[in-house]
Design an enzyme around this catalytic site. Structure first.
Site, PDB file in Angstrom:
ATOM      1  N   CYS A  26       0.869  -1.184   0.000  1.00 11.54           N
ATOM      2  CA  CYS A  26       0.000   0.000   0.000  1.00 11.54           C
ATOM      3  C   CYS A  26       0.909   1.239   0.000  1.00 11.54           C
ATOM      4  O   CYS A  26       2.081   1.137  -0.381  1.00 11.54           O
ATOM      5  CB  CYS A  26      -0.970  -0.024   1.178  1.00 11.54           C
ATOM      6  N   ASN A  29       2.370   1.436   4.309  1.00 14.63           N
ATOM      7  CA  ASN A  29       2.660   0.160   5.000  1.00 14.63           C
ATOM      8  C   ASN A  29       2.380   0.237   6.498  1.00 14.63           C
ATOM      9  O   ASN A  29       3.083  -0.364   7.303  1.00 14.63           O
ATOM     10  CB  ASN A  29       4.107  -0.304   4.744  1.00 14.63           C
ATOM     11  N   CYS A  31      -1.315   0.733   7.374  1.00 11.06           N
ATOM     12  CA  CYS A  31      -2.764   0.491   7.509  1.00 11.06           C
ATOM     13  C   CYS A  31      -3.186  -0.741   6.715  1.00 11.06           C
ATOM     14  O   CYS A  31      -3.377  -1.818   7.277  1.00 11.06           O
ATOM     15  CB  CYS A  31      -3.567   1.711   7.064  1.00 11.06           C
ATOM     16  N   ARG A  32      -3.348  -0.603   5.400  1.00  7.83           N
ATOM     17  CA  ARG A  32      -3.981  -1.669   4.633  1.00  7.83           C
ATOM     18  C   ARG A  32      -3.100  -2.884   4.398  1.00  7.83           C
ATOM     19  O   ARG A  32      -3.543  -4.027   4.582  1.00  7.83           O
ATOM     20  CB  ARG A  32      -4.451  -1.115   3.273  1.00  7.83           C
ATOM     21  N   SER A  33      -1.844  -2.683   3.946  1.00  7.01           N
ATOM     22  CA  SER A  33      -1.041  -3.876   3.635  1.00  7.01           C
ATOM     23  C   SER A  33      -0.659  -4.672   4.892  1.00  7.01           C
ATOM     24  O   SER A  33      -0.596  -5.902   4.811  1.00  7.01           O
ATOM     25  CB  SER A  33       0.175  -3.539   2.765  1.00  7.01           C
ATOM     26  N   ASP A 144      -8.151   3.866   1.138  1.00  2.00           N
ATOM     27  CA  ASP A 144      -7.202   4.193   2.204  1.00  2.00           C
ATOM     28  C   ASP A 144      -7.954   4.718   3.436  1.00  2.00           C
ATOM     29  O   ASP A 144      -8.636   5.747   3.347  1.00  2.00           O
ATOM     30  CB  ASP A 144      -6.249   5.268   1.671  1.00  2.00           C
TER      31      ASP A 144
HETATM   32  P1  4NP Z   1      -1.721   2.838   4.048  1.00  2.00           P
HETATM   33  O1  4NP Z   1      -2.287   4.251   4.605  1.00  2.00           O
HETATM   34  O2  4NP Z   1      -1.178   3.121   2.675  1.00  2.00           O
HETATM   35  O3  4NP Z   1      -2.940   1.945   3.992  1.00  2.00           O
HETATM   36  O4  4NP Z   1      -0.672   2.374   5.024  1.00  2.00           O
HETATM   37  C1  4NP Z   1      -1.502   5.391   4.686  1.00  2.00           C
HETATM   38  C2  4NP Z   1      -0.604   5.550   5.714  1.00  2.00           C
HETATM   39  C3  4NP Z   1       0.147   6.691   5.811  1.00  2.00           C
HETATM   40  C4  4NP Z   1      -0.013   7.692   4.876  1.00  2.00           C
HETATM   41  C5  4NP Z   1      -0.908   7.550   3.844  1.00  2.00           C
HETATM   42  C6  4NP Z   1      -1.651   6.387   3.742  1.00  2.00           C
HETATM   43  N1  4NP Z   1       0.744   8.904   4.990  1.00  2.00           N
HETATM   44  O5  4NP Z   1       0.522   9.815   4.189  1.00  2.00           O
HETATM   45  O6  4NP Z   1       1.605   8.988   5.878  1.00  2.00           O
END
Ligand code: 4NP
Length: 178
Positions: A26, A29, A31-33, A144
């Site tokens: 994702c 790294n 939240c989703r992955s 997201d």
């Molecule tokens: P993820 O979510 O891609 O599902 O881990 C996010 C986590 C952090 C950020 C964006 C999306 N960020 O902008 O820091």
């Protein structure tokens, strides 16, 4: 059993690549992955395939490298009984090459992975997670939840659980055939 996707990474890596490596990707790294990693690892262990299928996860971005998962990720996983204890990593071209499947959580992840792999790379093993959900429409994504709330994390985990079940079926079919 759902019909198999009309693509095959096995041609690229050879049908005998073992263990199979599934790398979820994702943006951050955190939240989703990491959720997808915990869910698929649970399913793989439950079906006795832990010695044949390796599961990991990465972000396309490096902002959170070395840190833990978002606390809301850990809470959502714990509520459903999954393991936690994640450390964030950023994916490299070598990580893409090493994996049997590279599974992006949304379409931007897949586009970024293709860019990172480079114009001459074989990218047939890069897919979106919801491509493994036979009920999902073409192009479906796991949204997201980072800027959302607990409900968004629960929704992401719902989508991830369904798609990971489809992915596990695909992996089991490959192992049976191989
Ligand atoms: P993820 O979510 O891609 O599902 O881990 C996010 C986590 C952090 C950020 C964006 C999306 N960020 O902008 O820091």
């Amino acid at each position: 059993m759902p019909s198999r996707p009309d693509f095959s990474p096995w041609e690229r890596h050879g049908d005998q690549q073992r263990p199979i490596r599934v790398s979820f990707v994702c943006l951050g790294n955190i939240c989703r992955s990491p959720m997808a990693e915990s869910v698929l690892r649970y399913l793989v262990a439950e079906t006795g395939l832990a010695d044949q299928i390796v599961v990991d996860s990465f972000g396309t971005g490096g902002w959170h490298v070395g840190g833990g998962a978002d606390p809301r990720t850990d809470e959502a996983l714990r509520r459903r009984g999954y393991d936690t204890g994640h450390r964030a990593r950023q994916i490299s071209a070598a990580d893409i090459e090493r994996a049997t499947w590279v599974v992006g959580l949304d379409q931007q992840n897949v586009a970024d992975l293709r860019d990172l792999a480079g114009p001459d790379a074989d990218v047939g093993h890069i897919r979106t997670l919801r491509a493994f959900d036979p009920a999902a429409p073409p192009g479906a994504e796991v949204p997201d939840p980072y800027y959302g709330d607990e409900t968004d994390f629960e929704h992401a985990l719902d989508l991830i659980e369904v798609a990971c079940a489809g992915l596990l079926s695909e992996l089991q079919a490959t192992l049976t055939e191989g």
